[in-house]
Design a protein around this motif. Sequence first.
Motif, mmCIF file in Angstrom:
data_model
loop_
_atom_site.group_PDB
_atom_site.id
_atom_site.type_symbol
_atom_site.label_atom_id
_atom_site.label_comp_id
_atom_site.label_asym_id
_atom_site.label_seq_id
_atom_site.Cartn_x
_atom_site.Cartn_y
_atom_site.Cartn_z
ATOM 1 N N LEU A 277 9.047 0.908 4.167
ATOM 2 C CA LEU A 277 9.943 1.626 5.093
ATOM 3 C C LEU A 277 10.065 0.871 6.415
ATOM 4 C CD1 LEU A 277 8.912 5.369 4.596
ATOM 5 C CD2 LEU A 277 11.014 4.255 3.842
ATOM 6 N N LEU A 278 9.041 0.101 6.745
ATOM 7 C CA LEU A 278 9.066 -0.668 7.991
ATOM 8 C C LEU A 278 9.794 -2.007 7.820
ATOM 9 C CD1 LEU A 278 5.377 -0.103 9.183
ATOM 10 C CD2 LEU A 278 7.444 0.993 10.059
ATOM 11 N N ASP A 279 10.119 -2.356 6.580
ATOM 12 C CA ASP A 279 10.765 -3.642 6.289
ATOM 13 C C ASP A 279 12.262 -3.532 6.582
ATOM 14 O OD1 ASP A 279 12.010 -5.838 5.150
ATOM 15 O OD2 ASP A 279 10.684 -5.891 3.413
ATOM 16 N N GLN A 280 12.701 -4.221 7.635
ATOM 17 C CA GLN A 280 14.074 -4.067 8.113
ATOM 18 C C GLN A 280 15.107 -4.659 7.168
ATOM 19 O OE1 GLN A 280 14.455 -2.247 11.290
ATOM 20 N NE2 GLN A 280 12.390 -1.858 10.522
ATOM 21 N N SER A 281 14.654 -5.436 6.166
ATOM 22 C CA SER A 281 15.614 -5.988 5.211
ATOM 23 C C SER A 281 15.902 -4.986 4.094
ATOM 24 C CB SER A 281 15.087 -7.308 4.627
ATOM 25 O OG SER A 281 13.972 -7.075 3.806
ATOM 26 N N ILE A 282 15.082 -3.955 3.973
ATOM 27 C CA ILE A 282 15.341 -2.902 2.984
ATOM 28 C C ILE A 282 16.237 -1.828 3.585
ATOM 29 C CG2 ILE A 282 14.264 -1.035 1.664
ATOM 30 C CD1 ILE A 282 11.951 -2.913 1.127
ATOM 31 N N LEU A 283 15.833 -1.331 4.744
ATOM 32 C CA LEU A 283 16.709 -0.465 5.530
ATOM 33 C C LEU A 283 16.356 -0.708 6.981
ATOM 34 C CD1 LEU A 283 15.676 3.309 5.144
ATOM 35 C CD2 LEU A 283 14.162 1.388 4.765
ATOM 36 N N LYS B 288 -5.190 2.612 8.975
ATOM 37 C CA LYS B 288 -4.294 1.461 9.084
ATOM 38 C C LYS B 288 -3.593 1.260 7.753
ATOM 39 C CE LYS B 288 -5.058 -0.679 13.155
ATOM 40 N NZ LYS B 288 -4.066 -0.479 14.188
ATOM 41 N N MET B 289 -2.269 1.293 7.785
ATOM 42 C CA MET B 289 -1.501 1.035 6.560
ATOM 43 C C MET B 289 -0.259 0.256 6.952
ATOM 44 S SD MET B 289 -1.532 4.558 4.434
ATOM 45 C CE MET B 289 -3.067 5.336 3.940
ATOM 46 N N GLY B 290 0.086 -0.722 6.127
ATOM 47 C CA GLY B 290 1.232 -1.549 6.466
ATOM 48 C C GLY B 290 1.030 -2.202 7.826
ATOM 49 N N GLY B 291 -0.241 -2.421 8.162
ATOM 50 C CA GLY B 291 -0.565 -3.093 9.403
ATOM 51 C C GLY B 291 -0.463 -2.217 10.639
ATOM 52 N N ARG B 292 -0.127 -0.924 10.475
ATOM 53 C CA ARG B 292 0.035 -0.057 11.638
ATOM 54 C C ARG B 292 -0.821 1.196 11.500
ATOM 55 N NH1 ARG B 292 3.173 -3.532 14.503
ATOM 56 N NH2 ARG B 292 3.290 -1.834 15.992
ATOM 57 N N ALA C 131 8.670 14.306 3.515
ATOM 58 C CA ALA C 131 8.939 14.159 2.077
ATOM 59 C C ALA C 131 7.689 14.412 1.249
ATOM 60 C CB ALA C 131 9.477 12.751 1.801
ATOM 61 N N ARG C 132 6.571 14.632 1.919
ATOM 62 C CA ARG C 132 5.272 14.925 1.266
ATOM 63 C C ARG C 132 4.850 13.822 0.304
ATOM 64 N NH1 ARG C 132 4.417 21.101 1.814
ATOM 65 N NH2 ARG C 132 6.221 21.694 3.047
ATOM 66 N N ILE C 133 4.901 12.591 0.822
ATOM 67 C CA ILE C 133 4.516 11.432 0.007
ATOM 68 C C ILE C 133 3.343 10.718 0.669
ATOM 69 C CG2 ILE C 133 5.280 9.171 -0.836
ATOM 70 C CD1 ILE C 133 8.154 10.379 -0.904
ATOM 71 N N PHE C 134 2.355 10.364 -0.121
ATOM 72 C CA PHE C 134 1.179 9.634 0.359
ATOM 73 C C PHE C 134 1.615 8.241 0.819
ATOM 74 C CE2 PHE C 134 -2.637 7.002 -0.920
ATOM 75 C CZ PHE C 134 -3.459 7.429 0.112
ATOM 76 N N PRO C 135 1.309 7.871 2.064
ATOM 77 C CA PRO C 135 1.870 6.627 2.633
ATOM 78 C C PRO C 135 1.483 5.353 1.876
ATOM 79 C CG PRO C 135 0.837 7.969 4.351
ATOM 80 C CD PRO C 135 0.519 8.623 3.045
ATOM 81 N N ALA C 136 0.317 5.353 1.230
ATOM 82 C CA ALA C 136 -0.120 4.124 0.540
ATOM 83 C C ALA C 136 0.342 4.080 -0.907
ATOM 84 C CB ALA C 136 -1.644 3.997 0.611
ATOM 85 N N LYS C 137 1.108 5.059 -1.313
ATOM 86 C CA LYS C 137 1.582 5.071 -2.693
ATOM 87 C C LYS C 137 2.453 3.845 -2.960
ATOM 88 C CE LYS C 137 3.332 8.064 -6.210
ATOM 89 N NZ LYS C 137 3.561 9.407 -6.680
ATOM 90 N N PRO C 138 2.145 3.087 -4.037
ATOM 91 C CA PRO C 138 2.986 1.928 -4.354
ATOM 92 C C PRO C 138 4.427 2.377 -4.587
ATOM 93 C CG PRO C 138 0.956 1.884 -5.629
ATOM 94 C CD PRO C 138 1.008 3.222 -4.961
#
Length: 269
Positions: free
Chosen positions: A158-164, A254-258, A179-186
């Motif tokens: 979600l943090l990847d600006q080339s995706i959105l 810390k996830m996705g470096g943040r 959205a009730r989604i676990f942030p580290a979910k692949p």
Amino acid sequence: MPELPEVETYRRYFDLTALGKTIIHLEVEDHRQLTTDYDLLQQSLKGATLTDTSRIGKHFLITLSSGKILVLHFGMTGNLMYYRDAEDTPRFARVIFYFSNGYKLAFIDSRKFGRVGLADSIETYKKQKNLGPDALDVTLPQLKASLEKRKAPIKALLLDQSILAGVGNWIADEVLFQARIFPAKPANTLTNLELEHLHRAIQVVLQTAIDEEAIYHNFPKDFLIHSRGWEDSPKPVLEREVCPRHQSALTIAKMGGRTTYFCLLCQPV
DNA sequence: CTCAGTGTTCAGTG
DNA sequence: TCACTGAACACTGA
């Protein structure tokens, strides 16, 4: 705190103030914040009228009468202020645009991660920076297509600006919470239903934030952002870092470096 | 004095 | 080449 809603709010402010004005001069404190050579920038802006604005994600694009594009990126701490009197010059004004009507526009940026420069066209710039669709415009099929083969944690993508383009750290957490989604979910393990919820949450969170002009304390009570400790009058940590639905302790990791805030009850593994 | 931080980019790894 | 991770960047303020 410039994520998409802040940048959109700056754009609207700009449209009510600096739009239509003609630049006569430019003052730059630190040339390292320029992505275009200083002399060329000065030369291209002098005499140019600011004719139109647009935005892709967190990137603010100003069309000049010459056809060139002036690009502002606000980094971590960027902001704008339109003013007339020199004594009103804001602290941390890093670039100042002087207009023929006597007013000025300050590009404020205490941490100096912001950038100012020129582009040939909006399309060129978008391609050059490898930006995906603006997060407000991305469709569910687009989102699905760019996530379904990726194994990285959904939050990182979600943090990847080339995706959105436009989602930053707090919006990523807010969207995943809503959205009730676990942030580290692949990303490739998200179900179609989860992708739908994710897509809807992106739209709702961004539109809500824009409608409130990115003023956090006006956001709905069930927004996770109130638990991040950025309120105007900070509550004690123990009262603050709890889920707005359960009042239970949030998980901070810390996830996705943040730094990532989430609720294990709402967003189970 | 130390450290985290709202964003992006780049080096290193597999 | 690609996907991914983590550090680096500059500076302020807690």
